[in-house]
Design an enzyme around this catalytic site. Structure first.
Site, PDB file in Angstrom:
ATOM      1  CG  ASP A  74      -1.944  -0.998   1.441  1.00  0.00           C
ATOM      2  OD1 ASP A  74      -3.015  -0.916   1.377  1.00  0.00           O
ATOM      3  OD2 ASP A  74      -1.310  -2.276   1.560  1.00  0.00           O
ATOM      4  CB  THR A 145      -5.167  -3.969   2.307  1.00  0.00           C
ATOM      5  OG1 THR A 145      -4.958  -3.049   1.548  1.00  0.00           O
ATOM      6  CG2 THR A 145      -3.669  -4.272   3.083  1.00  0.00           C
TER       7      THR A 145
HETATM    8 MG    MG Z   1      -6.405   0.587  -0.231  1.00  0.00          MG
END
Ligand code: MG
Ligand code: AMP
Ligand code: MG
Length: 331
Positions: A74, A145
């Protein structure tokens, strides 16, 4: 001079990068150049996502809790996308999910290429005179995620959405692990892109047969209300997968007929790119009331009133959302 463009990235904070020395704001077709660059940047993002996973150290951090995670992928992908786009388009507004401190970005994360395939398409007339500073780019460096950390790799996407006058008009989605279960000969990863008035590319458009109702929804952010809403639609099948980008891919590839998420939780960076691509092929994505989302730079990030999307028959799904659910989800 280039360093001046590096105060981007701040999540949840709006980052406007201005670089006086290069002023391309009046160049025609800034939109198609931005989409073409976002395409190349998204491809690089896919490589970063795979490299972090194969390196074995995901660097997981909990943001608001165990269902709201951030990994090294990320962080690095956000840096890569925002710094790359800011270098070429210093006057766009970039809004990324991750709240990263101001910092220098390694040269290895910068991608300045652009897709020649995208540039073959002419800019729709209504967008030819857009100025760079009128564009807002919503970046979700890694959507899904939670699923990435759990090894559900094909749920994961990288989302770059482009908005003009508050409307999602173009989007790029990279799916880093597309084909990862398809055997050694299959090319791993793909990039899907679309522009309103041009179309969407990088996949084969398919529809669920008429009269069959397959709902795709969250697997990790469910609630009684989410499930009550789905039950009221009385679907033939419910698919629970991660990621807003992934669910829109299911709609345009005929695996699901509606995306129903009767809960706050999704943000503008989750919906901007998927919405643009879905709309480019005639679908519709709104909040659970059927109200369109707004993507101006100063809007609230949270999509408090949920998400409802369909490639076809949107009105059918909207008509089945119970009033009790609508009352509970205030825009
Ligand atoms: Mg994200
Ligand atoms: P999901 O369908 O659960 O994968 O969610 C789609 C996108 O919205 C992902 O980026 C999620 O992280 C985000 N999201 C949805 N609900 C929540 C929540 N309750 N907290 C944090 N993020 C959420
Ligand atoms: Mg997301």
């Amino acid at each position: 001079m280039i360093a001046a463009a590096r105060h981007l990235l701040g999540a949840a904070s709006v980052c406007q990068i201005r670089r006086a020395a290069i002023n391309m704001s009046s160049t025609p077709n800034v939109l198609m150049r931005l989409v073409a660059t976002a395409y190349s940047v998204a491809e690089k993002s896919g490589v970063i996502v795979r490299n972090i996973m194969s390196g074995g150290d995901l660097g997981i951090v909990e943001k608001t809790g165990a269902n709201d995670l951030q990994t090294a992928a990320d962080r690095l992908v956000q840096q890569s996308i925002c710094s790359s786009l800011a270098k070429k388009f210093p006057q766009i507004t970039l809004i990324g999910e991750e709240d990263l401190p101001y910092e220098e970005v390694e040269d290895g994360l910068i991608e300045l290429g652009q897709s020649e395939d995208v540039l073959k398409y002419p800019c729709p007339p209504q967008y030819t005179n857009i100025k760079e500073e009128e564009l807002v780019v919503w970046v979700d460096p890694l959507d899904g995620t939670k699923e990435y950390t759990e090894g559900l790799l094909d749920h994961v996407t990288v989302l770059i959405g482009i908005a003009y006058e508050g409307k999602a008009i173009a989007g790029v989605i990279n799916q880093p692990y597309y084909n990862y279960q398809a055997g050694n000969d299959a090319v791993l990863g793909r990039t899907i892109w679309g522009v309103l008035g041009v179309g969407a590319f990088g996949f084969e458009l398919k529809e669920v047969p008429d009269g069959t109702h397959i709902i795709t929804t969250t697997r990790s952010h469910s609630s009684k209300q989410v499930n009550d809403c789905i039950a009221a639609i009385n679907p033939d099948k419910v698919i629970r997968v991660g990621g807003a980008g992934n669910k829109i891919i299911q709609l345009i590839e005929g695996q699901a007929s509606a995306y129903v998420f009767a809960s706050p939780g999704c943000k503008k960076w989750d919906t901007c790119a998927p919405e643009a691509i879905l709309h480019a092929v005639g679908g519709k994505l709104t909040d659970i009331h059927g109200n369109p989302f707004e993507y101006q730079k100063d809007v609230k990030h949270m999509n408090s009133a949920g998400v409802l999307a369909a490639l076809r028959n949107f009105n059918y799904y909207a008509s089945r959302v119970p009033d009790s659910v609508k009352q509970a989800l205030v825009p």
